[in-house]
Design an enzyme around this catalytic site. Structure first.
Site, PDB file in Angstrom:
ATOM      1  N   ASP A  85      -3.999   6.675  -3.768  1.00 26.61           N
ATOM      2  CA  ASP A  85      -3.242   7.056  -2.570  1.00 26.61           C
ATOM      3  C   ASP A  85      -2.875   8.544  -2.584  1.00 26.61           C
ATOM      4  OD1 ASP A  85      -3.368   4.711  -1.237  1.00 26.61           O
ATOM      5  OD2 ASP A  85      -1.244   4.244  -1.324  1.00 26.61           O
TER       6      ASP A  85
ATOM      7  N   LYS B 193      -8.015  -0.777   2.670  1.00 22.60           N
ATOM      8  CA  LYS B 193      -7.373   0.298   3.431  1.00 22.60           C
ATOM      9  C   LYS B 193      -8.076   0.364   4.785  1.00 22.60           C
ATOM     10  CE  LYS B 193      -5.654   5.007   2.595  1.00 22.60           C
ATOM     11  NZ  LYS B 193      -5.663   6.124   1.630  1.00 22.60           N
TER      12      LYS B 193
ATOM     13  N   ASP C  45       6.099   6.122  -3.925  1.00 22.83           N
ATOM     14  CA  ASP C  45       5.285   4.995  -3.474  1.00 22.83           C
ATOM     15  C   ASP C  45       3.798   5.256  -3.673  1.00 22.83           C
ATOM     16  OD1 ASP C  45       6.063   6.863  -1.236  1.00 22.83           O
ATOM     17  OD2 ASP C  45       4.425   5.828  -0.235  1.00 22.83           O
TER      18      ASP C  45
ATOM     19  N   ASP D  61      -1.666   1.640  13.981  1.00 21.84           N
ATOM     20  CA  ASP D  61      -2.734   0.684  14.290  1.00 21.84           C
ATOM     21  C   ASP D  61      -3.340   0.012  13.057  1.00 21.84           C
ATOM     22  OD1 ASP D  61      -4.309   2.681  13.173  1.00 21.84           O
ATOM     23  OD2 ASP D  61      -5.096   3.386  15.097  1.00 21.84           O
ATOM     24  N   GLY D  62      -2.907   0.411  11.868  1.00 23.75           N
ATOM     25  CA  GLY D  62      -3.411  -0.230  10.659  1.00 23.75           C
ATOM     26  C   GLY D  62      -4.848   0.109  10.325  1.00 23.75           C
TER      27      GLY D  62
ATOM     28  N   ARG E 234      -1.537  -0.680   6.247  1.00 28.21           N
ATOM     29  CA  ARG E 234      -2.910  -0.779   6.758  1.00 28.21           C
ATOM     30  C   ARG E 234      -3.866  -1.311   5.690  1.00 28.21           C
ATOM     31  NH1 ARG E 234      -5.011   5.511   7.197  1.00 28.21           N
ATOM     32  NH2 ARG E 234      -3.932   6.309   5.372  1.00 28.21           N
TER      33      ARG E 234
END
Length: 479
Positions: free
Chosen positions: A275, A117, A265, A129-130, A97
């Site tokens: 993140d 983001k 990640d 849906d990103g 996203r």
């Protein structure tokens, strides 16, 4: 009189295409989503200055055009990576996203990324849906600024633009509002970026990426007497990465910060926070505190963070083993605990107003241990303890320990008396000038506000109910 064209100041930045130039083995070009609305909710003027821009010459419209509608025409690159998630390898990851939206050479000479983001679907969206919820964007702005204020190495948010869509989420009351956030960080290359290349057995790409990372983010700290071999450069890189990650873990722990999902990640190859998902700051000192509601086993609990960081470095070493000797990486890893303990002691003492280099090692260790025992035994609010010390501190404490007030709610306990005696003894060795430095250090190391969950909800609820952004603005101004 001729018409003048309003040139967007962001177009004048000193941009580079360092990662893009490595080739599309590391990313996929994508197209940003188009949104029905664009309302700039947050702009980080501090970062504009760091870019070399004058905030007064950058309008909200400039932000919307560049970071909401993405009118620059610059490549948007969804980065490829894998990762270990809760200990299990996942080869289906990647930027789902967001995308890399350019790299900028800032006035400090360092290269930084613009990373989005909530900017739309990519090949790695996996049916999602990103998009990013507005609350998620608000939370990341708050976390980045609070961590920065606490002296933690971290990415920060440059802008937050509400985009006018209704989103459905299982972990928020829905429908909920949408936004696009732009993150400013040293790099979006992750541990998982290298893990993906190992998965596909591409040692050549690992070597290429490693050379890029070292050249860009790990230059030699001093002129070398003779040229380094590639092997020596790689060993030095890994050793420095271990040190950076150990220092970052120490900074999180001293700040009382619990990363939401500490998968590989979500770990940056430059050793900075980003993140962090459903993060939380601890209300009380509790090593078992867990931020993410879905972390049922407590794998990523507050107290486990140093161990998990070390484990993630070990997993990365597996991916790098085709390029860097295993024995050298193991030797670096064995020093992780030493680096961590030194950094943790230094940051904790700073929160107490003290300088580790002006204290004996044994005394410094004893004071940090006493402070943690005091916090654990009394269950005094973790941020409130340091706020109280900041607000109550008086140089008179150096002359008479009985002048130290009991802001810790410890009562007449033996642990509180032991802490007072030791803290007084340290202060008593300082002259008036040094005591002023202690007071100043307390002010700088300890903010006047906390970002516990109730504080976040007190900021978010007025936005959700009345579109009232004043508590959000007030909080950031207090920081």
């Amino acid at each position: 009189m001729s018409d003048t064209v309003d040139t967007n100041p962001f177009e004048s930045l000193n941009t580079e295409s360092a990662l893009e130039n490595l080739g599309d083995d590391y990313y996929d070009p994508v197209v940003p989503a188009q949104f029905p609305q664009h309302i700039l909710r947050w702009r980080n003027n501090d970062l504009l200055v760091q870019m070399g821009l004058n905030p007064q010459q950058v309008s909200d419209r400039h932000f919307i055009d560049f970071f909401g509608q993405f009118e620059s025409g610059r490549p948007c690159l969804a980065l490829k990576y894998h990762g270990y998630q809760f200990g299990e390898y996942n080869p289906w990851l990647g930027d789902g996203r967001g995308f890399l939206y350019g790299q900028v050479r800032a006035i400090d000479g360092q290269l930084y990324d613009f990373g989005t983001k909530g900017s739309g679907m990519t090949p790695y969206s996996r049916g999602a849906d990103g998009r990013l919820t507005l609350k998620g964007g608000v939370r990341e702005v708050l976390a980045g600024e609070m961590l920065h204020r606490l002296g933690v190495t971290t990415s920060r948010c440059l802008s937050l633009i509400e985009t006018g869509e209704s989103l459905w989420r299982g972990d928020e009351p829905s429908p909920t509002r949408s936004c696009v956030m732009v993150r400013w960080s040293r790099s979006h290359i992750r541990f998982g970026t290298f893990e993906r290349l190992r998965y596909f057995e591409r040692s050549d790409l690992i070597t290429q990426l490693l050379d890029h990372v070292i050249e860009t983010y790990y230059p030699a700290p001093f002129p070398l007497v003779q040229p380094e071999s590639a092997r020596d450069r790689y060993i030095r890189f890994y050793d420095q990465l271990v040190q950076r990650v150990a220092q970052l873990a120490a900074q999180w722990m001293a700040a009382g910060f619990c990363h939401g999902v500490l998968n590989t990640d979500n770990m940056s190859i430059t050793g900075e926070s980003f993140d962090y998902g459903p993060y939380a700051f601890i209300p009380h000192y509790d090593p078992n505190f867990t931020a993410a509601y879905f972390d049922y086993s407590g794998r990523y609990s507050y107290g486990n963070q140093p161990l998990i960081c070390q484990l993630n470095l070990e997993l990365l070493s597996v991916a790098l083993a085709k390029v860097i000797p295993k024995t050298a990486m193991q030797e670096s890893l064995e020093q992780f605990k030493v680096h961590y303990e030194q950094a943790y002691q230094e940051v904790m003492l700073r929160r107490l107003g003290l300088d580790r280099y002006q204290m004996e090692e044994k005394e410094a260790q004893e004071l940090v241990e006493l402070t943690l025992k005091l916090l654990k035994d009394t269950q005094k609010g973790y941020p409130q303890f340091f706020m109280g010390l900041r607000d109550c501190f008086d140089p008179i404490w150096s002359k008479n320990r009985d002048e130290i007030p009991n802001w810790s709610s410890a009562g007449p306990s033996s642990i509180w008396q032991a802490w007072k005696i030791l803290y007084h003894r340290v202060l008593a060795r300082n002259c008036e000038e040094k005591l002023a430095e202690i007071s100043d250090r307390l002010q700088k190391a300890n903010p006047q506000v906390d970002l516990l969950r109730p504080a976040i909800e007190a900021i978010w609820n007025p936005i959700m109910v009345d579109d009232n952004w004043q508590p959000f603005i007030n909080f950031l101004e207090q920081l």
